[in-house]
Scaffold this motif. Structure first.
Motif, PDB file in Angstrom:
ATOM      1  N   ILE A   1      -8.591  -0.266  -3.219  1.00  0.00           N
ATOM      2  CA  ILE A   1      -7.540  -0.993  -2.395  1.00  0.00           C
ATOM      3  C   ILE A   1      -6.399  -1.321  -3.589  1.00  0.00           C
ATOM      4  CG2 ILE A   1      -6.479  -3.005  -0.969  1.00  0.00           C
ATOM      5  CD1 ILE A   1      -9.027  -2.738   0.787  1.00  0.00           C
ATOM      6  N   ALA A   2      -6.817  -1.991  -4.508  1.00  0.00           N
ATOM      7  CA  ALA A   2      -5.790  -2.610  -5.554  1.00  0.00           C
ATOM      8  C   ALA A   2      -5.275  -1.276  -6.144  1.00  0.00           C
ATOM      9  CB  ALA A   2      -6.819  -3.130  -6.818  1.00  0.00           C
ATOM     10  N   PRO A   3      -3.869  -1.191  -6.361  1.00  0.00           N
ATOM     11  CA  PRO A   3      -3.480  -0.066  -7.137  1.00  0.00           C
ATOM     12  C   PRO A   3      -3.765   0.216  -8.481  1.00  0.00           C
ATOM     13  CG  PRO A   3      -1.814  -1.952  -6.792  1.00  0.00           C
ATOM     14  CD  PRO A   3      -3.036  -2.446  -6.291  1.00  0.00           C
ATOM     15  N   ALA A   4      -3.842   1.330  -9.055  1.00  0.00           N
ATOM     16  CA  ALA A   4      -4.151   1.569 -10.367  1.00  0.00           C
ATOM     17  C   ALA A   4      -3.205   0.676 -11.404  1.00  0.00           C
ATOM     18  CB  ALA A   4      -3.972   3.004 -10.492  1.00  0.00           C
TER      19      ALA A   4
ATOM     20  N   MET B   1       5.344  -1.043   4.429  1.00  0.00           N
ATOM     21  CA  MET B   1       4.578   0.369   4.771  1.00  0.00           C
ATOM     22  C   MET B   1       3.049   0.018   5.101  1.00  0.00           C
ATOM     23  SD  MET B   1       4.774   3.909   5.018  1.00  0.00           S
ATOM     24  CE  MET B   1       6.353   3.931   4.137  1.00  0.00           C
ATOM     25  N   LEU B   2       2.616   0.478   6.119  1.00  0.00           N
ATOM     26  CA  LEU B   2       1.200   0.251   6.357  1.00  0.00           C
ATOM     27  C   LEU B   2       0.587   1.517   6.251  1.00  0.00           C
ATOM     28  CD1 LEU B   2      -1.147  -1.657   7.875  1.00  0.00           C
ATOM     29  CD2 LEU B   2      -0.649  -0.345  10.026  1.00  0.00           C
ATOM     30  N   ILE B   3      -0.657   1.399   5.310  1.00  0.00           N
ATOM     31  CA  ILE B   3      -1.209   2.626   4.862  1.00  0.00           C
ATOM     32  C   ILE B   3      -2.702   2.517   5.661  1.00  0.00           C
ATOM     33  CG2 ILE B   3      -2.464   4.039   3.064  1.00  0.00           C
ATOM     34  CD1 ILE B   3      -0.149   2.653   0.972  1.00  0.00           C
ATOM     35  N   GLU B   4      -3.021   3.475   6.357  1.00  0.00           N
ATOM     36  CA  GLU B   4      -4.265   3.587   7.017  1.00  0.00           C
ATOM     37  C   GLU B   4      -5.280   4.551   6.170  1.00  0.00           C
ATOM     38  OE1 GLU B   4      -3.855   4.781  10.983  1.00  0.00           O
ATOM     39  OE2 GLU B   4      -2.736   3.010  11.810  1.00  0.00           O
ATOM     40  N   ARG B   5      -6.383   3.739   5.590  1.00  0.00           N
ATOM     41  CA  ARG B   5      -7.109   4.722   4.624  1.00  0.00           C
ATOM     42  C   ARG B   5      -8.471   4.431   5.196  1.00  0.00           C
ATOM     43  NH1 ARG B   5      -9.162   1.366  -0.475  1.00  0.00           N
ATOM     44  NH2 ARG B   5     -10.639   0.840   1.287  1.00  0.00           N
ATOM     45  N   THR B   6      -9.071   5.835   5.225  1.00  0.00           N
ATOM     46  CA  THR B   6     -10.421   5.913   5.696  1.00  0.00           C
ATOM     47  C   THR B   6     -11.250   6.658   4.384  1.00  0.00           C
ATOM     48  OG1 THR B   6      -9.934   6.108   7.816  1.00  0.00           O
ATOM     49  CG2 THR B   6     -11.998   6.759   7.521  1.00  0.00           C
ATOM     50  N   HIS B   7     -12.623   6.277   4.060  1.00  0.00           N
ATOM     51  CA  HIS B   7     -13.438   6.995   3.265  1.00  0.00           C
ATOM     52  C   HIS B   7     -14.455   7.828   3.979  1.00  0.00           C
ATOM     53  CE1 HIS B   7     -12.161   4.219   0.007  1.00  0.00           C
ATOM     54  NE2 HIS B   7     -12.385   5.112  -0.619  1.00  0.00           N
ATOM     55  N   TYR B   8     -14.536   9.269   3.886  1.00  0.00           N
ATOM     56  CA  TYR B   8     -15.340  10.104   4.499  1.00  0.00           C
ATOM     57  C   TYR B   8     -16.601  10.545   3.438  1.00  0.00           C
ATOM     58  CZ  TYR B   8     -11.965  10.169   7.897  1.00  0.00           C
ATOM     59  OH  TYR B   8     -10.946   9.936   8.834  1.00  0.00           O
TER      60      TYR B   8
ATOM     61  N   THR C   1     -12.985   1.825   6.401  1.00  0.00           N
ATOM     62  CA  THR C   1     -11.527   2.345   6.870  1.00  0.00           C
ATOM     63  C   THR C   1     -10.848   0.959   6.615  1.00  0.00           C
ATOM     64  OG1 THR C   1      -9.994   2.951   8.407  1.00  0.00           O
ATOM     65  CG2 THR C   1     -11.417   1.628   9.198  1.00  0.00           C
ATOM     66  N   ALA C   2      -9.600   0.951   6.212  1.00  0.00           N
ATOM     67  CA  ALA C   2      -8.763  -0.192   5.795  1.00  0.00           C
ATOM     68  C   ALA C   2      -7.253   0.098   6.053  1.00  0.00           C
ATOM     69  CB  ALA C   2      -8.802  -0.259   4.470  1.00  0.00           C
ATOM     70  N   ASP C   3      -6.732  -1.129   6.293  1.00  0.00           N
ATOM     71  CA  ASP C   3      -5.094  -1.189   6.657  1.00  0.00           C
ATOM     72  C   ASP C   3      -4.693  -2.002   5.419  1.00  0.00           C
ATOM     73  OD1 ASP C   3      -4.853   0.110   9.095  1.00  0.00           O
ATOM     74  OD2 ASP C   3      -5.301  -1.952  10.313  1.00  0.00           O
ATOM     75  N   ILE C   4      -3.655  -1.307   4.707  1.00  0.00           N
ATOM     76  CA  ILE C   4      -3.026  -1.824   3.555  1.00  0.00           C
ATOM     77  C   ILE C   4      -1.703  -2.097   3.702  1.00  0.00           C
ATOM     78  CG2 ILE C   4      -2.726  -1.584   1.078  1.00  0.00           C
ATOM     79  CD1 ILE C   4      -4.972   0.417   1.251  1.00  0.00           C
ATOM     80  N   LEU C   5      -1.089  -3.494   3.896  1.00  0.00           N
ATOM     81  CA  LEU C   5       0.113  -3.678   4.150  1.00  0.00           C
ATOM     82  C   LEU C   5       0.933  -3.931   2.974  1.00  0.00           C
ATOM     83  CD1 LEU C   5       2.116  -4.270   6.833  1.00  0.00           C
ATOM     84  CD2 LEU C   5       1.519  -6.563   6.117  1.00  0.00           C
TER      85      LEU C   5
END
Length: 252
Positions: free
Chosen positions: A95-98, A214-221, A230-234
């Motif tokens: 989640i933390a930006p590079a 911006m809401l980023i819906e992120r999911t790992h598969y 899965t995560a919501d990043i605001l």
């Protein structure tokens, strides 16, 4: 009765007075404003009028609210770049930006029933138990980004990696933690969409309720196409540029 949106509305007069004091240097960036009660007595208005004036100035970027502390003259906003090409093993579950040089605080809760929308993203039944982890990302000790991560307890329950920020694999990220369980994460899908900060989010971030984000819906598969997290990043729109790097195959 004067229209509340007219130039003579009390909250607009209070906002103009506060603006003037900032412009003339009476209050400088970082200064804490007097309480709403004090300002209300000074300007001869109620606290709700002061609150509305402050919300207007927060939306304009002149003030910022700090949870549990008060309202401050806002420091100049430093825009950061949110690199969404994550690196394996990156902290806070990727989640933390590079390159993020701040810190984060995390709070995990186990056995949380999955809400319907989260269940759909994880491919589980609504109400199935998950670990929910709430993150606050801090720069100069102030929250600048929020995230909420969900993982099915059917995958991590009873293991040493059940808490993303606890145990021997704390902070190593989704990929490394799932690898420990023999699960190979092969794909991450992100869906950015515009959003507005709700009252709770705005209070934490020191921005106005309804501020653009911006809401980023992120999911790992994993290799079987199963969702493992899965995560919501605001991301507040006035603080971040979002950058996606796309690798191209030479000659492709």
């Amino acid at each position: 009765m004067a229209d509340a949106s007219s130039p003579g509305a009390p909250y607009l007069r209070v906002a103009a007075a506060v603006r003037a004091r900032i412009a003339e240097g009476t209050w400088v960036p970082g200064d804490r404003l007097p309480s709403r009660g004090e300002l209300g007595r000074e300007f001869g208005v109620g606290e709700n009028v002061v609150r509305r004036a402050q919300e207007l100035l927060i939306s304009e970027g002149a003030l910022e609210g700090r949870a549990g502390s008060g309202t401050y003259v806002r420091e100049p906003v430093v825009r950061r770049t949110l690199h969404r090409t994550s690196l394996p093993g990156q902290g806070a579950g990727g989640i933390a930006p590079a390159g993020f040089t701040g810190t984060w605080e995390a709070d995990s809760t186990a056995k949380v029933p999955a809400p319907p929308a989260i269940a759909a993203r994880l491919g589980v039944e609504p109400g199935d138990l998950c670990v929910r982890t709430v993150y606050e990302f801090l720069a100069n000790r102030q929250p600048v980004m929020l995230a909420t991560s969900w993982e099915p307890m059917a995958i991590t329950g009873g293991t040493v990696v059940v808490l993303p920020e606890g145990g021997p694999f704390a902070g190593t990220g989704v990929v490394a933690r799932m690898t420990h369980l023999g699960i190979t994460v092969t794909r991450v899908v992100e869906q950015p969409r515009p959003a507005q900060a709700d009252r709770s989010q705005a209070h934490l971030l020191g921005i106005a309720t309804g501020a653009q984000a911006m809401l980023i819906e992120r999911t790992h598969y994993d290799t079987d196409g199963r969702s493992v997290e899965t995560a919501d990043i605001l991301v507040p729109a006035d603080r971040w540029n979002i950058e996606y790097a796309i690798a191209l195959t030479p000659g492709g």
